[in-house]
Design a protein around this motif. Structure first.
Motif, PDB file in Angstrom:
ATOM      1  N   ASP A 172      30.587 -15.436 -14.246  1.00 48.58           N
ATOM      2  CA  ASP A 172      31.488 -16.295 -13.259  1.00 48.58           C
ATOM      3  C   ASP A 172      31.156 -16.582 -11.420  1.00 48.58           C
ATOM      4  OD1 ASP A 172      34.485 -16.757 -13.926  1.00 48.58           O
ATOM      5  OD2 ASP A 172      35.582 -15.166 -13.027  1.00 48.58           O
ATOM      6  N   LEU A 173      30.097 -15.890 -11.387  1.00 47.26           N
ATOM      7  CA  LEU A 173      29.658 -17.037  -9.713  1.00 47.26           C
ATOM      8  C   LEU A 173      27.972 -16.685 -10.425  1.00 47.26           C
ATOM      9  CD1 LEU A 173      31.652 -13.730  -7.574  1.00 47.26           C
ATOM     10  CD2 LEU A 173      31.955 -15.740  -7.285  1.00 47.26           C
ATOM     11  N   GLU A 174      27.892 -17.203  -9.457  1.00 47.30           N
ATOM     12  CA  GLU A 174      26.172 -17.658  -9.781  1.00 47.30           C
ATOM     13  C   GLU A 174      25.447 -16.528  -9.045  1.00 47.30           C
ATOM     14  OE1 GLU A 174      25.098 -20.069  -5.569  1.00 47.30           O
ATOM     15  OE2 GLU A 174      25.566 -21.548  -7.123  1.00 47.30           O
ATOM     16  N   TYR A 175      24.594 -16.426  -9.387  1.00 46.32           N
ATOM     17  CA  TYR A 175      23.597 -15.275  -8.969  1.00 46.32           C
ATOM     18  C   TYR A 175      22.283 -15.145  -9.089  1.00 46.32           C
ATOM     19  CZ  TYR A 175      22.671 -10.301  -8.753  1.00 46.32           C
ATOM     20  OH  TYR A 175      21.879  -8.508  -8.683  1.00 46.32           O
ATOM     21  N   LEU A 176      21.157 -14.735  -7.948  1.00 45.66           N
ATOM     22  CA  LEU A 176      20.137 -15.085  -7.682  1.00 45.66           C
ATOM     23  C   LEU A 176      19.220 -13.773  -8.035  1.00 45.66           C
ATOM     24  CD1 LEU A 176      17.501 -16.474  -6.701  1.00 45.66           C
ATOM     25  CD2 LEU A 176      17.869 -15.477  -4.954  1.00 45.66           C
ATOM     26  N   PHE A 177      18.469 -13.719  -9.131  1.00 43.70           N
ATOM     27  CA  PHE A 177      17.063 -12.557  -9.812  1.00 43.70           C
ATOM     28  C   PHE A 177      16.252 -13.586  -9.171  1.00 43.70           C
ATOM     29  CE2 PHE A 177      21.245 -13.432 -13.419  1.00 43.70           C
ATOM     30  CZ  PHE A 177      21.158 -11.791 -12.989  1.00 43.70           C
ATOM     31  N   PRO A 178      15.541 -12.024  -9.155  1.00 43.11           N
ATOM     32  CA  PRO A 178      14.105 -11.725  -8.551  1.00 43.11           C
ATOM     33  C   PRO A 178      13.008 -12.641  -9.367  1.00 43.11           C
ATOM     34  CG  PRO A 178      14.923 -10.045  -9.054  1.00 43.11           C
ATOM     35  CD  PRO A 178      15.888 -10.687  -9.952  1.00 43.11           C
ATOM     36  N   ASP A 179      13.116 -12.584 -10.422  1.00 40.53           N
ATOM     37  CA  ASP A 179      12.397 -13.845 -11.142  1.00 40.53           C
ATOM     38  C   ASP A 179      12.489 -13.769 -12.626  1.00 40.53           C
ATOM     39  OD1 ASP A 179      12.102 -11.439 -13.469  1.00 40.53           O
ATOM     40  OD2 ASP A 179      12.634 -10.119 -11.735  1.00 40.53           O
ATOM     41  N   PRO A 180      12.447 -14.822 -12.921  1.00 40.54           N
ATOM     42  CA  PRO A 180      12.616 -15.619 -14.437  1.00 40.54           C
ATOM     43  C   PRO A 180      12.329 -14.238 -15.874  1.00 40.54           C
ATOM     44  CG  PRO A 180      10.230 -16.167 -13.432  1.00 40.54           C
ATOM     45  CD  PRO A 180      11.132 -15.350 -12.569  1.00 40.54           C
ATOM     46  N   SER A 181      12.152 -13.778 -15.458  1.00 40.20           N
ATOM     47  CA  SER A 181      11.930 -12.549 -16.739  1.00 40.20           C
ATOM     48  C   SER A 181      13.399 -11.765 -16.628  1.00 40.20           C
ATOM     49  CB  SER A 181      10.827 -11.914 -16.650  1.00 40.20           C
ATOM     50  OG  SER A 181       9.789 -12.668 -17.146  1.00 40.20           O
ATOM     51  N   THR A 182      13.325 -11.408 -15.412  1.00 38.06           N
ATOM     52  CA  THR A 182      14.440 -10.614 -15.391  1.00 38.06           C
ATOM     53  C   THR A 182      15.891 -11.422 -15.571  1.00 38.06           C
ATOM     54  OG1 THR A 182      13.968  -9.373 -13.892  1.00 38.06           O
ATOM     55  CG2 THR A 182      16.532  -9.348 -13.565  1.00 38.06           C
TER      56      THR A 182
ATOM     57  N   LEU B 248      18.285 -21.948 -20.318  1.00 39.25           N
ATOM     58  CA  LEU B 248      17.733 -21.239 -21.537  1.00 39.25           C
ATOM     59  C   LEU B 248      18.477 -21.333 -22.614  1.00 39.25           C
ATOM     60  CD1 LEU B 248      16.209 -18.115 -20.759  1.00 39.25           C
ATOM     61  CD2 LEU B 248      17.918 -18.619 -22.684  1.00 39.25           C
ATOM     62  N   ARG B 249      18.008 -21.487 -23.618  1.00 40.01           N
ATOM     63  CA  ARG B 249      19.342 -21.545 -25.056  1.00 40.01           C
ATOM     64  C   ARG B 249      18.954 -20.142 -25.318  1.00 40.01           C
ATOM     65  NH1 ARG B 249      21.552 -27.358 -26.288  1.00 40.01           N
ATOM     66  NH2 ARG B 249      23.161 -27.399 -24.647  1.00 40.01           N
ATOM     67  N   GLY B 250      19.901 -19.384 -26.461  1.00 40.92           N
ATOM     68  CA  GLY B 250      19.913 -18.261 -27.897  1.00 40.92           C
ATOM     69  C   GLY B 250      20.173 -17.740 -28.178  1.00 40.92           C
ATOM     70  N   PRO B 251      20.341 -17.209 -29.099  1.00 39.32           N
ATOM     71  CA  PRO B 251      21.605 -16.516 -30.118  1.00 39.32           C
ATOM     72  C   PRO B 251      22.716 -16.199 -29.288  1.00 39.32           C
ATOM     73  CG  PRO B 251      19.550 -15.271 -30.156  1.00 39.32           C
ATOM     74  CD  PRO B 251      19.393 -16.142 -29.209  1.00 39.32           C
ATOM     75  N   ASN B 252      23.804 -16.040 -30.055  1.00 41.19           N
ATOM     76  CA  ASN B 252      24.590 -15.089 -29.346  1.00 41.19           C
ATOM     77  C   ASN B 252      25.659 -15.497 -28.981  1.00 41.19           C
ATOM     78  OD1 ASN B 252      24.435 -12.978 -31.710  1.00 41.19           O
ATOM     79  ND2 ASN B 252      23.167 -12.386 -29.990  1.00 41.19           N
ATOM     80  N   GLY B 253      25.453 -17.655 -27.738  1.00 38.19           N
ATOM     81  CA  GLY B 253      26.142 -17.811 -26.812  1.00 38.19           C
ATOM     82  C   GLY B 253      25.143 -18.081 -25.911  1.00 38.19           C
ATOM     83  N   ALA B 254      24.208 -16.959 -26.072  1.00 41.67           N
ATOM     84  CA  ALA B 254      23.403 -17.874 -24.791  1.00 41.67           C
ATOM     85  C   ALA B 254      23.246 -19.400 -24.231  1.00 41.67           C
ATOM     86  CB  ALA B 254      22.167 -16.688 -24.780  1.00 41.67           C
ATOM     87  N   ASP B 255      23.742 -19.525 -23.796  1.00 39.76           N
ATOM     88  CA  ASP B 255      23.063 -21.281 -22.670  1.00 39.76           C
ATOM     89  C   ASP B 255      23.565 -21.098 -21.166  1.00 39.76           C
ATOM     90  OD1 ASP B 255      23.144 -24.125 -23.274  1.00 39.76           O
ATOM     91  OD2 ASP B 255      25.207 -24.291 -23.905  1.00 39.76           O
ATOM     92  N   ALA B 256      22.011 -20.614 -20.742  1.00 40.85           N
ATOM     93  CA  ALA B 256      22.732 -20.788 -19.140  1.00 40.85           C
ATOM     94  C   ALA B 256      21.812 -21.851 -18.405  1.00 40.85           C
ATOM     95  CB  ALA B 256      21.933 -19.397 -18.584  1.00 40.85           C
ATOM     96  N   ILE B 257      21.901 -21.878 -17.416  1.00 42.05           N
ATOM     97  CA  ILE B 257      21.369 -23.133 -16.415  1.00 42.05           C
ATOM     98  C   ILE B 257      20.947 -22.248 -14.974  1.00 42.05           C
ATOM     99  CG2 ILE B 257      22.380 -24.895 -15.222  1.00 42.05           C
ATOM    100  CD1 ILE B 257      24.032 -26.154 -16.903  1.00 42.05           C
ATOM    101  N   GLY B 258      19.972 -22.842 -14.808  1.00 45.89           N
ATOM    102  CA  GLY B 258      19.405 -21.887 -13.851  1.00 45.89           C
ATOM    103  C   GLY B 258      19.164 -23.027 -13.225  1.00 45.89           C
ATOM    104  N   ARG B 259      18.398 -22.334 -11.560  1.00 46.10           N
ATOM    105  CA  ARG B 259      17.127 -23.443 -10.478  1.00 46.10           C
ATOM    106  C   ARG B 259      16.242 -22.322  -9.927  1.00 46.10           C
ATOM    107  NH1 ARG B 259      19.230 -24.715  -5.065  1.00 46.10           N
ATOM    108  NH2 ARG B 259      20.526 -23.596  -4.993  1.00 46.10           N
ATOM    109  N   LEU B 260      15.019 -22.723 -10.140  1.00 48.87           N
ATOM    110  CA  LEU B 260      14.163 -22.255  -9.501  1.00 48.87           C
ATOM    111  C   LEU B 260      14.235 -22.796  -7.955  1.00 48.87           C
ATOM    112  CD1 LEU B 260      11.473 -20.504 -10.490  1.00 48.87           C
ATOM    113  CD2 LEU B 260      10.470 -22.823 -10.830  1.00 48.87           C
ATOM    114  N   THR B 261      14.089 -21.717  -7.196  1.00 50.71           N
ATOM    115  CA  THR B 261      14.030 -21.047  -5.559  1.00 50.71           C
ATOM    116  C   THR B 261      12.862 -19.981  -5.264  1.00 50.71           C
ATOM    117  OG1 THR B 261      15.129 -19.028  -5.483  1.00 50.71           O
ATOM    118  CG2 THR B 261      16.251 -21.152  -5.889  1.00 50.71           C
ATOM    119  N   GLY B 262      12.127 -20.547  -3.806  1.00 48.87           N
ATOM    120  CA  GLY B 262      11.548 -19.970  -3.119  1.00 48.87           C
ATOM    121  C   GLY B 262      11.646 -18.518  -3.940  1.00 48.87           C
TER     122      GLY B 262
END
Length: 112
Positions: free
Chosen positions: A72-82, A12-26
């Motif tokens: 600074d640490l990985e973090y699991l979000f409950p859904d892609p939109s959050t 996910l890339r976006g304005p203002n420095g956003a450049d993230a990598i994530g992993r889809l899990t169950g």
């Protein structure tokens, strides 16, 4: 969800420095350590997401380093939109904004 989604890497890339990598899990989207998030927050960001971002900063999951704001640490979000909203600092449809390595949106990936 199909069985291969646990291995799906997302970008996910976006304005203002956003450049993230994530992993889809169950269980949601795991945003990986060192992913950059937007340095600013849009005033239209819903209060509960603004509070979540502040909580992640207080708990040192998100840190300000030089001119960047990173996980600074990985973090699991409950859904892609959050996850997308926290990374972009604004409301976001995670199924549209997260992309797979071949450039497909997550929504296209889950529909197949």
């Amino acid at each position: 969800m199909n069985d291969n989604q646990e291995e799906t890497i997302l970008f996910l890339r976006g304005p203002n420095g956003a450049d993230a990598i994530g992993r889809l899990t169950g269980n949601g989207v795991l945003v990986l350590q060192n992913s950059r998030i937007a340095t600013t927050v849009d005033p239209s960001l819903p209060a509960h997401l603004f509070d979540l971002r502040d909580k992640l900063i207080r708990e040192e999951i998100i840190a300000k380093k030089d001119d960047l704001v990173i996980f600074d640490l990985e973090y699991l979000f409950p859904d892609p939109s959050t996850a997308a909203a926290i990374v972009l600092g604004r409301e976001a449809d995670g199924l549209k904004t997260w992309k797979t390595g071949d450039g497909k949106s997550l929504g296209n990936e889950t529909a197949s």
